[in-house]
Scaffold this motif. Structure first.
Motif, PDB file in Angstrom:
ATOM      1  N   TYR A 118     -33.957-108.764  24.182  1.00 18.75           N
ATOM      2  CA  TYR A 118     -33.391-108.424  25.481  1.00 18.75           C
ATOM      3  C   TYR A 118     -32.866-107.002  25.326  1.00 18.75           C
ATOM      4  N   TYR A 119     -33.442-106.084  26.088  1.00 16.98           N
ATOM      5  CA  TYR A 119     -33.226-104.657  25.899  1.00 16.98           C
ATOM      6  C   TYR A 119     -32.214-104.106  26.907  1.00 16.98           C
ATOM      7  N   LEU A 120     -31.259-103.324  26.414  1.00 17.88           N
ATOM      8  CA  LEU A 120     -30.230-102.725  27.263  1.00 17.88           C
ATOM      9  C   LEU A 120     -30.538-101.259  27.534  1.00 17.88           C
ATOM     10  N   CYS A 121     -30.247-100.815  28.744  1.00 13.19           N
ATOM     11  CA  CYS A 121     -30.471 -99.408  29.093  1.00 13.19           C
ATOM     12  C   CYS A 121     -29.483 -98.987  30.178  1.00 13.19           C
ATOM     13  N   HIS A 122     -29.480 -97.687  30.466  1.00 15.52           N
ATOM     14  CA  HIS A 122     -28.665 -97.116  31.549  1.00 15.52           C
ATOM     15  C   HIS A 122     -27.197 -97.549  31.444  1.00 15.52           C
ATOM     16  N   ILE A 123     -26.682 -97.533  30.219  1.00 18.71           N
ATOM     17  CA  ILE A 123     -25.278 -97.876  29.977  1.00 18.71           C
ATOM     18  C   ILE A 123     -24.446 -96.633  30.269  1.00 18.71           C
ATOM     19  N   ALA A 124     -23.637 -96.690  31.308  1.00 17.69           N
ATOM     20  CA  ALA A 124     -22.864 -95.511  31.694  1.00 17.69           C
ATOM     21  C   ALA A 124     -21.552 -95.917  32.345  1.00 17.69           C
ATOM     22  N   VAL A 125     -20.510 -95.149  32.042  1.00 20.40           N
ATOM     23  CA  VAL A 125     -19.178 -95.383  32.591  1.00 20.40           C
ATOM     24  C   VAL A 125     -18.701 -94.089  33.245  1.00 20.40           C
ATOM     25  N   ASN A 126     -18.114 -94.201  34.411  1.00 23.02           N
ATOM     26  CA  ASN A 126     -17.508 -93.048  35.075  1.00 23.02           C
ATOM     27  C   ASN A 126     -16.616 -92.309  34.078  1.00 23.02           C
ATOM     28  N   PRO A 127     -16.772 -90.981  33.947  1.00 18.62           N
ATOM     29  CA  PRO A 127     -15.997 -90.230  32.956  1.00 18.62           C
ATOM     30  C   PRO A 127     -14.491 -90.480  33.022  1.00 18.62           C
ATOM     31  N   GLN A 128     -13.956 -90.749  34.211  1.00 18.35           N
ATOM     32  CA  GLN A 128     -12.522 -90.994  34.343  1.00 18.35           C
ATOM     33  C   GLN A 128     -12.086 -92.302  33.686  1.00 18.35           C
ATOM     34  N   TRP A 129     -13.051 -93.198  33.413  1.00 14.85           N
ATOM     35  CA  TRP A 129     -12.727 -94.510  32.865  1.00 14.85           C
ATOM     36  C   TRP A 129     -13.238 -94.695  31.441  1.00 14.85           C
ATOM     37  N   ARG A 130     -13.760 -93.642  30.847  1.00 15.38           N
ATOM     38  CA  ARG A 130     -14.245 -93.760  29.477  1.00 15.38           C
ATOM     39  C   ARG A 130     -13.081 -93.958  28.502  1.00 15.38           C
ATOM     40  N   GLY A 131     -13.363 -94.666  27.436  1.00 11.00           N
ATOM     41  CA  GLY A 131     -12.328 -94.924  26.437  1.00 11.00           C
ATOM     42  C   GLY A 131     -11.429 -96.088  26.775  1.00 11.00           C
ATOM     43  N   THR A 132     -11.778 -96.856  27.806  1.00 12.00           N
ATOM     44  CA  THR A 132     -10.940 -97.987  28.224  1.00 12.00           C
ATOM     45  C   THR A 132     -11.571 -99.342  27.891  1.00 12.00           C
ATOM     46  N   GLY A 133     -12.688 -99.320  27.168  1.00 10.75           N
ATOM     47  CA  GLY A 133     -13.319-100.572  26.752  1.00 10.75           C
ATOM     48  C   GLY A 133     -14.328-101.138  27.724  1.00 10.75           C
ATOM     49  N   ILE A 134     -14.651-100.407  28.783  1.00 13.42           N
ATOM     50  CA  ILE A 134     -15.570-100.929  29.799  1.00 13.42           C
ATOM     51  C   ILE A 134     -16.983-101.082  29.244  1.00 13.42           C
ATOM     52  N   ALA A 135     -17.453-100.097  28.490  1.00 10.96           N
ATOM     53  CA  ALA A 135     -18.805-100.195  27.921  1.00 10.96           C
ATOM     54  C   ALA A 135     -18.928-101.419  27.027  1.00 10.96           C
ATOM     55  N   ALA A 136     -17.893-101.678  26.230  1.00  9.08           N
ATOM     56  CA  ALA A 136     -17.919-102.859  25.351  1.00  9.08           C
ATOM     57  C   ALA A 136     -17.947-104.142  26.169  1.00  9.08           C
ATOM     58  N   GLN A 137     -17.207-104.184  27.273  1.00  7.90           N
ATOM     59  CA  GLN A 137     -17.221-105.372  28.136  1.00  7.90           C
ATOM     60  C   GLN A 137     -18.606-105.605  28.728  1.00  7.90           C
ATOM     61  N   LEU A 138     -19.252-104.527  29.150  1.00  5.97           N
ATOM     62  CA  LEU A 138     -20.598-104.651  29.715  1.00  5.97           C
ATOM     63  C   LEU A 138     -21.586-105.169  28.663  1.00  5.97           C
ATOM     64  N   ILE A 139     -21.483-104.639  27.458  1.00  5.36           N
ATOM     65  CA  ILE A 139     -22.396-105.081  26.403  1.00  5.36           C
ATOM     66  C   ILE A 139     -22.134-106.535  26.038  1.00  5.36           C
ATOM     67  N   ASN A 140     -20.877-106.927  25.968  1.00  6.02           N
ATOM     68  CA  ASN A 140     -20.558-108.334  25.690  1.00  6.02           C
ATOM     69  C   ASN A 140     -21.099-109.246  26.791  1.00  6.02           C
ATOM     70  N   PHE A 141     -21.015-108.785  28.021  1.00 14.19           N
ATOM     71  CA  PHE A 141     -21.549-109.551  29.146  1.00 14.19           C
ATOM     72  C   PHE A 141     -23.057-109.744  28.984  1.00 14.19           C
ATOM     73  N   MET A 142     -23.750-108.675  28.625  1.00 14.43           N
ATOM     74  CA  MET A 142     -25.203-108.767  28.455  1.00 14.43           C
ATOM     75  C   MET A 142     -25.570-109.558  27.210  1.00 14.43           C
ATOM     76  N   ASP A 143     -24.722-109.515  26.201  1.00 15.70           N
ATOM     77  CA  ASP A 143     -24.895-110.328  24.995  1.00 15.70           C
ATOM     78  C   ASP A 143     -24.925-111.807  25.391  1.00 15.70           C
ATOM     79  N   ALA A 144     -23.940-112.210  26.184  1.00 15.01           N
ATOM     80  CA  ALA A 144     -23.870-113.602  26.631  1.00 15.01           C
ATOM     81  C   ALA A 144     -25.061-113.963  27.517  1.00 15.01           C
ATOM     82  N   ARG A 145     -25.482-113.023  28.339  1.00 14.12           N
ATOM     83  CA  ARG A 145     -26.636-113.261  29.204  1.00 14.12           C
ATOM     84  C   ARG A 145     -27.895-113.459  28.367  1.00 14.12           C
TER      85      ARG A 145
END
Length: 201
Positions: A118-145
Motif C-alpha cells: 500500500y503506497y503513500l504519496c502527496h504527504i503534505a502539511v500546511n507550513p504553519q502546522w508543521r512540527g505538530t505531529g500531523i504527518a505522523a498522524q496521517l501515516i498512522n491512519f494510513m497504516d491502519a487502513r
C-alpha cells in the motif's frame, strides 16, 4: 481534528498541499512553458475522478473546518487504473513533452507501487502546522487502513535531500530499500522505503 476521505470540493485547499509534496518534480514535469500552471492543473484533476491526482485517492486532515494536510494512498491495481486518465490529462494540457517527462520520472525515480504494497504519496502539511505531529498522524491512519485492507507492507518514496521527512519516516519504521539516482540535474535522488505492518497475516 478529523482525518477523512477527500471530496471534490476540497480541491482549492488540497491543491497547494499536494503541490508542496513535490514542488520541484511537479514544476519539472508540468512546465508552464508548455501548458497551464501546475497548481491549476492539479486543482482541476483533484476535483475529477480519472487521474492519480483525484480526490478519490486522497485523505485530508481537517482542523476547525480547514483542510491543513493531505495524503494519498494506492495499491497496484488502483494506481494502474489511473494510467489512461493520467495520459489523457497530461497530453491534453502539456502534450507529448509532458507525457515523456512523466513516464521518465516514473520509470527512473518514483516507480509505480509494487504488488502487495500500500503506497503513500502527496504527504503534505500546511507550513504553519508543521512540527505538530500531523504527518505522523496521517501515516498512522494510513497504516491502519493498509492493515484493514490486508496489505503486509506500506511503502513510499522521498527525495534524498528532504532530511526532515526522511527522519520522520525512519522514526516510524520505514527502511530504505533502494536509492534511485536522478537522471536530471533539477531533480533530487529518491529513496524508496518500506515498512512491514503488524496485524497482517
Amino acid at each position: 481534528m478529523l482525518i477523512r476521505p477527500a471530496q471534490s470540493d476540497d480541491n482549492l485547499a488540497a491543491t497547494s498541499l499536494v503541490f508542496l509534496s513535490g514542488p520541484v518534480a511537479f514544476e519539472h514535469i508540468f512546465n508552464r512553458a508548455h501548458g497551464p500552471d501546475v497548481r491549476e492543473f492539479l486543482g482541476a484533476e483533484f476535483a475529477k475522478s480519472a487521474t492519480m491526482f483525484s480526490y478519490r485517492h486522497h485523505f485530508v486532515y481537517e482542523r476547525d473546518g480547514q483542510v491543513i494536510a493531505t495524503i494519498g494512498g494506492f495499491d497496484k491495481p488502483s494506481h494502474d487504473g489511473t494510467f489512461i486518465g493520467n495520459a489523457k490529462a497530461i497530453f491534453t494540457q502539456y502534450g507529448l513533452r509532458g507525457i515523456a517527462k512523466g513516464l521518465l520520472f516514473e520509470l527512473r525515480l518514483v516507480k509505480p507501487p509494487r504488488k502487495g504494497c500500500y503506497y503513500l504519496c502527496h504527504i503534505a502539511v500546511n507550513p504553519q502546522w508543521r512540527g505538530t505531529g500531523i504527518a505522523a498522524q496521517l501515516i498512522n491512519f494510513m497504516d491502519a487502513r493498509a492493515v484493514e485492507l490486508g496489505y503486509p507492507v506500506l511503502s513510499l518514496d522521498v527525495a534524498e535531500l528532504n532530511a526532515g521527512a526522511l527522519r520522520l519516516y525512519q522514526q516510524m519504521g520505514f527502511k530504505i530499500v533502494k536509492r534511485n539516482k536522478s537522471y536530471n540535474s533539477v531533480l533530487d535522488n529518491h529513496l524508496y522505503m518500506e515498512k512491514s505492518l503488524d496485524g497482517v497475516l
